[in-house]
Structure formats: C-alpha cells, structure tokens
Motif scaffolding. Structure first.
Motif, PDB file in Angstrom:
ATOM      1  N   THR A   1       0.855  -1.193   0.000  1.00  0.00           N
ATOM      2  CA  THR A   1       0.000   0.000   0.000  1.00  0.00           C
ATOM      3  C   THR A   1       0.890   1.241   0.000  1.00  0.00           C
ATOM      4  OG1 THR A   1      -0.121   0.064   2.429  1.00  0.00           O
ATOM      5  CG2 THR A   1      -1.901  -1.085   1.272  1.00  0.00           C
TER       6      THR A   1
ATOM      7  N   GLU B   1       0.150  -6.971 -12.665  1.00  0.00           N
ATOM      8  CA  GLU B   1      -1.267  -7.292 -12.817  1.00  0.00           C
ATOM      9  C   GLU B   1      -1.532  -7.900 -14.195  1.00  0.00           C
ATOM     10  OE1 GLU B   1      -5.253  -5.245 -11.192  1.00  0.00           O
ATOM     11  OE2 GLU B   1      -4.111  -3.984 -12.568  1.00  0.00           O
TER      12      GLU B   1
ATOM     13  N   LYS C   1      -3.126  -8.167  -8.021  1.00  0.00           N
ATOM     14  CA  LYS C   1      -4.421  -7.531  -8.171  1.00  0.00           C
ATOM     15  C   LYS C   1      -4.294  -6.157  -7.528  1.00  0.00           C
ATOM     16  CE  LYS C   1      -8.788  -6.803  -8.929  1.00  0.00           C
ATOM     17  NZ  LYS C   1      -9.239  -6.467 -10.297  1.00  0.00           N
ATOM     18  N   ALA C   2      -4.476  -5.106  -8.318  1.00  0.00           N
ATOM     19  CA  ALA C   2      -4.242  -3.751  -7.831  1.00  0.00           C
ATOM     20  C   ALA C   2      -5.552  -2.998  -7.656  1.00  0.00           C
ATOM     21  CB  ALA C   2      -3.330  -3.001  -8.796  1.00  0.00           C
ATOM     22  N   SER C   3      -5.523  -1.967  -6.830  1.00  0.00           N
ATOM     23  CA  SER C   3      -6.718  -1.155  -6.590  1.00  0.00           C
ATOM     24  C   SER C   3      -6.299   0.237  -6.118  1.00  0.00           C
ATOM     25  CB  SER C   3      -7.595  -1.799  -5.510  1.00  0.00           C
ATOM     26  OG  SER C   3      -6.890  -1.836  -4.270  1.00  0.00           O
ATOM     27  N   VAL C   4      -7.262   1.156  -6.187  1.00  0.00           N
ATOM     28  CA  VAL C   4      -7.107   2.479  -5.572  1.00  0.00           C
ATOM     29  C   VAL C   4      -8.355   2.704  -4.742  1.00  0.00           C
ATOM     30  CG1 VAL C   4      -6.841   4.945  -5.938  1.00  0.00           C
ATOM     31  CG2 VAL C   4      -5.756   3.354  -7.519  1.00  0.00           C
ATOM     32  N   SER C   5      -8.175   3.071  -3.484  1.00  0.00           N
ATOM     33  CA  SER C   5      -9.336   3.191  -2.604  1.00  0.00           C
ATOM     34  C   SER C   5      -9.146   4.338  -1.624  1.00  0.00           C
ATOM     35  CB  SER C   5      -9.536   1.887  -1.818  1.00  0.00           C
ATOM     36  OG  SER C   5      -8.386   1.602  -1.035  1.00  0.00           O
TER      37      SER C   5
ATOM     38  N   PRO D   1     -15.996   2.552  -9.203  1.00  0.00           N
ATOM     39  CA  PRO D   1     -15.280   1.870 -10.294  1.00  0.00           C
ATOM     40  C   PRO D   1     -14.768   2.841 -11.357  1.00  0.00           C
ATOM     41  CG  PRO D   1     -17.326   0.727  -9.780  1.00  0.00           C
ATOM     42  CD  PRO D   1     -17.374   2.033  -9.052  1.00  0.00           C
TER      43      PRO D   1
ATOM     44  N   GLU E   1     -11.936   5.107  -9.851  1.00  0.00           N
ATOM     45  CA  GLU E   1     -10.742   4.282  -9.635  1.00  0.00           C
ATOM     46  C   GLU E   1     -10.014   4.047 -10.957  1.00  0.00           C
ATOM     47  OE1 GLU E   1      -9.339  -0.055  -7.823  1.00  0.00           O
ATOM     48  OE2 GLU E   1     -11.470   0.384  -8.082  1.00  0.00           O
ATOM     49  N   ARG E   2     -10.776   3.741 -12.006  1.00  0.00           N
ATOM     50  CA  ARG E   2     -10.150   3.549 -13.327  1.00  0.00           C
ATOM     51  C   ARG E   2      -9.447   4.825 -13.782  1.00  0.00           C
ATOM     52  NH1 ARG E   2     -14.884   0.769 -14.556  1.00  0.00           N
ATOM     53  NH2 ARG E   2     -15.767   2.637 -15.551  1.00  0.00           N
TER      54      ARG E   2
ATOM     55  N   ARG F   1      -6.264   5.382 -11.708  1.00  0.00           N
ATOM     56  CA  ARG F   1      -5.213   4.445 -12.111  1.00  0.00           C
ATOM     57  C   ARG F   1      -4.663   4.802 -13.487  1.00  0.00           C
ATOM     58  NH1 ARG F   1      -5.461  -1.754 -11.431  1.00  0.00           N
ATOM     59  NH2 ARG F   1      -3.304  -1.312 -11.951  1.00  0.00           N
TER      60      ARG F   1
END
Length: 750
Positions: free
Chosen positions: A240, A258, A264-268, A307, A310-311, A314
């Motif tokens: 993180t 990925e 597996k990546a994410s932004v939160s 969603p 976040e896209r 990223r």
C-alpha cells in the motif's frame, strides 16, 4: 499532467489561474483560448517569444531550424523547450476542437443552456469537457435508461428535488404505476427512480471533480498477490502507498504485475470521505425524500462512481508514470547519442555467441568494412588458438587499434579471449564492451540489407557493434530508438507517444552535431531538418551519380529537395570539400553575407578562416562593440555570437569536447571485487531509483539514488548522465544473484 486523450501537458497547470485567462470570441457560441496567454503563463515566456514561435511552427519550420537559426525571434529557446511548446499548442488546439464538437452535440439535442455554454468555455482540460458532456453522451443500455423507457424520469426528478412539502416517495410513485410499460408494483417504480437518480449523481461534473480530488489527495494504491509463487513482483504482494506519493516506477511495476497475473491492484479511500462528499453535494435536510436520495447516492457511489473514478485515477497514475519514463528514456537516449566518437581508429567489432561462433568485422577509420568472418573461441568449440591466430593476422594487416565487443550472449568469455589476444600483440591495442541493444534489429532490417546486401545477418551485427563505438550517433540512428534499451518499461509505454518523443531526440541530436553531406548514410540524412527518407535517398543517388558535393548550393539541384527543404537543412549539412569554408560550418547560407561582412569589419578574409588565423576575432568584435557589429552586418546578437563560434572552428564536432570513452586492456570478475574497493566506471543507464555503472566486470553495478550524492536529490538525472565516467566504491557483492551495490558518496568527482 498526462490527460485523458493521452496527450501530455508538460508543465504544472494552475487550473484556477488559467480559467481567468482571456478567451477570444471568434463566432457565435464558439470560443477559443488565447494560446499565447496560456503558453506564456505555463512556460514563463513573453508574448513575443510565443507569438513568433507559433508563427514559425505554423509556417512549416522544423524545431531544429527554429532553435538554431531563429533565435532572435524565439528569444534563444532551446529545442527541448520548443518541443514542449509545440506539443502543448497541439493539445490546446485539440482541446478547442473537442470543445466545439461537444457544444454542437449538446446543441443538436436542444439542451445547450447559457450555463452549459459558459462551463464549456471555461473548461481547461479534456476531462472537464468530457464531464460536461457525460449526461448527453449516447449511452449503452443501462438500468437508468430502462427506467426512463418505463416513463419513470418525472418520478426521479420529483424525488431528487427533495421539496420539504413533498409527499413520501411511495405516494409519489403511485402515480407512475403502468403495467403496460412494465411498472406493475411500487417496488419497480421506486427502483427505477433510484437508478435514474444514481446515474444522474454519477454524471454530475462537480461531484466527479470533487471525488477525483479526494482520491488524489487521500487515496491509497494497493496490490495483493494472486499467486503464491515467487516472482520479481514479490515486493508488491502486500503493498500500500498513498496515491500522492507513489513513484512512477512502482506504478508501472504494479501494472505489469497485474497484466502478467501475479498481482491484483486497486485504488481506494480508507474511510467514508467519498460517500460523505457525494451526500453533501446532493442531500437536503429533513425532507420526506431525503432518505431515499441518500440510498440512491450510496448506490451511485458504490456501483457507478467508485469503479469509474478508480479507473480514471489508475489511468492517470499510469499516464503520469509513463510520461516520466518517456522523459527519462529521452534524456538517456540524448546522452547516448551524443557520446564522443572514437575517431581515427581502426576497429575490430566482435559479436559474441556460443554455438554459432563469434562474428567479427573490421572497419577502417572512416567506417568502411575491411574484413569479416567468424571465429570460435568460446564453448562448445573452444578453438581459442585458431581464433587468436586468425585475428592476430588481421589486426596486423589492417592496423586495428581498438576492439569493440557486444555485451550479449557469450560476451564474458569473448572479453576474456580479447584480453588474452591484446596481451599477445606487439602493437598498442585496447577494447571496450558496448551495448549491442538493437544490433540484431538493425541487422535483420531492410536498411541493413540495402547497406550490406552480400553480408550474412550476423555479420551485419558485427559491423554495427564496431561502428557504434566509432561513431555512436551515425550508427544508432539506423535503429528504432525504442530498441536501444536505455530506459525502463519501454514496451509498456504508449508506443505512439514514445516514438514521437524519441524521434524528436534523434532529430535534435543529429542536427546539433551536423552531418557530413558526402559520407552520411540515407538513415542519418533522413533525420536532418527538412529531409525525409525519400529526399535522403534522392540526395545519396545524386551523390553517387554526380560525385561528391563540392558546395552546399548543389543541394538545390537534388530532385525532391525544394526551396523550403533547402532552407531547413542547409545549415546542418557540412561540405568539407567545398572551396567556401563556410560550407563546412553551421553558418546558414542566408547568413553568408553577414559572416563575410563581419570578417571584413575585423580585418579578416575567408582564407584566414581556412588557415585558422582569426584567433583575435572575439577581441576585435569586443573592441568594436557587439551591438554595433551586429547592427552593421544586419543580424541579431545571438546570430553574431554563433557566427563567431563557427568561424573559429570550421568543421567542429561538439562531441569532441566531451570526455573520451573508457578503453580497457585488462579484465576483472565479480570475485575480484572487495568491499571498499574504489573503481572507475561508465554510467550505462539512469533509472528512477539509481544508475547502473559498468566497472569492467561484465555485470553492471547499481548506485542507488541514496548513494549517488552527498546532498539530497529528487532524481538520479540531477547528478549523473548516460556515458558519464565516474568514481565508485564497492558496498557489497552478491555473486549468487549477480548483484553489485556501489556508492558515489564521499568520493571526489572526476
């Protein structure tokens, strides 16, 4: 900032200040940015500089020509600044074109209000324009569009208004029951209304703008392992880092991990700040419909906004990282191309291999191939003595003074062989290991086949390896710059943008050095300002049919090379054989009268220039006064100074002033390295987290960014460049993993 259409905005933009910049009304409902004011604000330039540069670009002048021969108009802007300005100008024009396109689409729907028109005119990025257009953009079938088909949009509007005296949503919904349209129950009606409200909230430009800002300021990039197996991505198996702090190379590593199925990546956001921001924007207190809208807002946030945002975040992180990587690649490429040539040497190029043998090529001091062949000094053949005898004979026959060894397969064994070969020679002989990246690409290319139609592909590689030591620029321009290998993640970059950036670097380097019109290959000529591949071939054909050029003016006789092309290219082409010494300088033909007038003012002639007898010209100009001299000969001060520089050194090569490459006669291995040992090395690659240094042990050592300088630096490029010769100290050696850790701290610079 790298934006939604993949066009880079090269400077930091203060959106609020830019919004205050005046725009010109050029037609009914049609606004244009004042490009001059925008570019002045962003690039800290004055209006005359920008206006003149825009006019020069629009008139079809090339960046190298503008940078070198229009300094009075541009205020002596360098080629890199000019490219940034040209790139940004293209973006702004595309922005206005998109603004007009969106305005037309909204107007065709009868939905263009004064408020929307005003918002469009103030938008300064494509993202803002697309946010405005989002509610009017044709959509695929959605839950909200289905609800609208059922006639539920008026219900959604009534509920979303949250009027204090309004009935409860259930009571409002009763009026919209319509079995024929599929609204058979209150639940169906209310669900449809909720979907419409959620989509409306999701399409709200102000809400999206606020959420983006929150994600950029408070968001966290995360990565988790998808596979348990070990990999180069292990560092990111439980990772993180705040969005605002993550380094570009880590973003690109996570993206690649990925894609390859390891991560597996994410932004939160770590709390409810996002939902709170959405709720604050749409909820009214204490109305019968507030709770219903709150539920719809939560649905919009979780199902639609998160969603999408976040896209976007990223993508923005990836785009910014890619642009930084492209910038670094371009910087490294510039330094590599401008490495000083090894002049006046006969070079033996060795292309190492095991089974197929070591291909060799000998080129004379002008780059002409004298001999080629194959020897087998490495496993599995091990014909060392035979190879030594063959090459010794050829070294003596052709007077070889330097060996250039490719750094590919079997390079280490070939280097050991070369050191033994050197030790057995009576004459002075040295070697250097060169980066052979792209040699195989070149050798199999159409260009190589045209240049060496009778050579085997592998022999062409050996020629390339010899010549890239002899003249890196002339040889490397034959290779796709993306294949040269002085960056990171180049295969992950937007290829069009990467190609444009690197081609610009090649063009700038070729023109800053200058090109010998009588020896240049078509590949080299094609990078001269104003000359494309077709014209370059035409120049070579003319040269072959009519003999060597004896004057620049002969270029006007070359088919396909018109007056504009001549204007752009003439100053960058050198004709050493010309009777007019100015033809062998960077003085442009348009300035020949001024150069001759200057010589006359100072008591000199062109013959004095030819004989190197104008050493006092600077003092004489100083005595007469620079401004006075410039006025008398009809040029500006920048051109006057350039003319003086060229007259003092006709045929000068700016690369000759740089430190020469490190040539070796002996060899070391990793086992010879000890902690604390101090060595000399050559910077081979500069990356975001450090620099790789060739210290003569086959494996390059890493100087981490924290070990590059005694002072704090933000990026390695602040203190080192590709090709620099540096002093390093060994920190640690891991022979198993073939890793060498080095430092430059506490060592005096060379």
């Amino acid at each position: 900032m790298y934006l939604q259409d993949k066009r880079y905005v090269p400077t930091v933009i203060n959106a609020e200040s830019i919004k205050m910049i005046t725009r010109k009304l050029v037609g009914k409902g049609d606004y244009r940015m004042d490009y001059t004011k925008v570019l002045c604000a962003e690039l800290k330039l004055n209006p005359n500089q920008v206006e003149n540069t825009i006019k020069l670009i629009d008139d079809g002048n090339t960046i190298p020509f503008i940078a070198r021969y229009r300094k009075e108009m541009t205020g002596s802007m360098d080629d890199q600044t000019l490219r940034i300005l040209a790139d940004r100008l293209e973006y702004l024009r595309a922005l206005d074109a998109r603004r007009d396109e969106v305005r037309v689409h909204i107007e065709e729907q009868g939905a263009l209000t004064e408020e929307l028109a005003n918002q469009l005119s103030k938008a300064v990025t494509l993202t803002e324009i697309d946010d405005i257009y989002r509610p009017f953009r044709p959509k695929r079938k959605t839950r909200a569009s289905v609800a609208r088909e059922k006639g539920l949009e008026p219900l959604a509007i009534a509920i979303f208004a949250q009027i204090p005296a309004s009935p409860m949503p259930e009571k409002l919904a009763m009026e919209y029951m319509n079995p024929e349209l599929g609204v058979e129950t209150l639940e169906v009606a209310l669900a449809g209304a909720s979907d419409i409200i959620a989509e409306q909230i999701s399409d709200d430009a102000a809400i999206r703008r606020r959420l983006r800002a929150l994600f950029l300021e408070e968001g966290v990039v995360g990565a988790k392992a998808v596979k348990e197996e070990d990999s180069v991505y292990r560092l990111y198996y439980d990772f993180t880092e705040p969005v605002r702090k993550i380094a570009g190379h880590r973003t690109l590593a996570i993206d690649r991990g990925e894609r390859e199925g390891f991560l597996k990546a994410s932004v939160s956001l770590q709390n409810e700040r996002g939902l709170e921001a959405v709720s604050a924007a749409v909820l009214k207190k204490n109305t019968p419909c507030t709770q219903f809208v709150a539920t719809a807002a939560a649905d919009a946030y979780n199902r639609l906004l998160i969603p999408s945002i976040e896209r976007e975040i990223r993508n923005q992180l990836t785009d910014e990282a890619a642009e930084a990587a492209i910038k670094l690649f371009a910087l490294n490429l510039r330094q590599l191309l401008l490495q000083p040539p090894v002049k006046g040497e006969v070079i033996l190029g060795l292309d190492p291999a095991y089974r197929t043998g070591c291909k060799f090529a000998i080129v004379d001091d002008t780059g002409r191939v004298q001999d080629t062949g194959v020897v087998y000094p490495t496993p599995p053949h091990n014909k060392t003595e035979e190879a030594k005898a063959t090459l010794t004979r050829l070294i003596k026959k052709h007077g070889v003074t330097v060996i250039s060894i490719g750094n590919g397969t079997a390079s280490r064994e070939t280097e050991i062989f070369a050191v033994d070969l050197i030790a057995a020679q009576d004459s002075k002989l040295s070697y250097m290991v060169v980066n052979e990246a792209g040699a195989s690409v070149y050798s199999a290319s159409k260009l190589a086949a045209e240049e060496f139609p009778n050579f085997d592909v592998s022999l062409r590689s050996a020629v390339s390896i010899a010549r890239r030591l002899q003249d890196p620029l002339a040889e490397l321009v034959k290779i796709d710059p993306k294949a040269i290998g002085v960056g990171q993640y180049q295969h992950d970059m937007p290829q069009k943008r990467l190609g444009e950036s690197l081609e610009g670097v090649v063009e700038d380097c070729v023109n800053s050095v200058g090109v010998n019109l009588n020896t240049a290959s078509p590949a080299l000529l094609s990078h001269v300002a104003g000359i494309n591949a077709s014209v370059a071939k035409s120049v070579v054909v003319f040269r072959e049919e009519n003999g060597a050029f004896t004057a620049r003016a002969q270029l006007k006789k070359v088919p396909k090379l018109g007056p504009k092309a001549f204007e752009q290219c003439a100053g960058f082409l050198r004709v050493a054989e010309s009777k007019n010494v100015l033809d062998n300088t960077a003085v442009h033909p348009e300035s020949y009268p001024a150069a001759k007038a200057l010589l006359g003012l100072c008591g000199y002639t062109l013959e004095n220039v030819q004989n190197g007898g104008i050493g006092e010209i600077k003092n004489r100009v100083s005595a007469l006064g620079e401004a006075n001299c410039a006025e008398q000969i009809g040029v500006g001060l920048p051109t006057l100074r350039d003319i003086i520089t060229e007259l003092l050194r006709p045929g000068r090569d700016p690369r000759d002033e740089l430190p020469k490459p490190m040539l070796r006669t002996d060899i070391m291995s990793m086992t010879d390295l000890k902690e604390g040992m101090e060595l000399m090395g050559t910077i081979r690659n500069v990356i975001d987290f450090g620099a790789f240094v060739d210290i003569g042990v086959h494996e390059d050592g890493l100087v981490h960014i924290s070990q590059l300088s005694d002072r704090f630096i933000k990026h390695p490029s602040e203190v080192v460049r590709v090709g620099d010769i540096v002093k390093v100290r060994v920190l640690s050696v891991d022979t198993g993993k073939k890793r060498i850790s080095l430092t430059m701290k506490g060592l005096s610079p060379l």
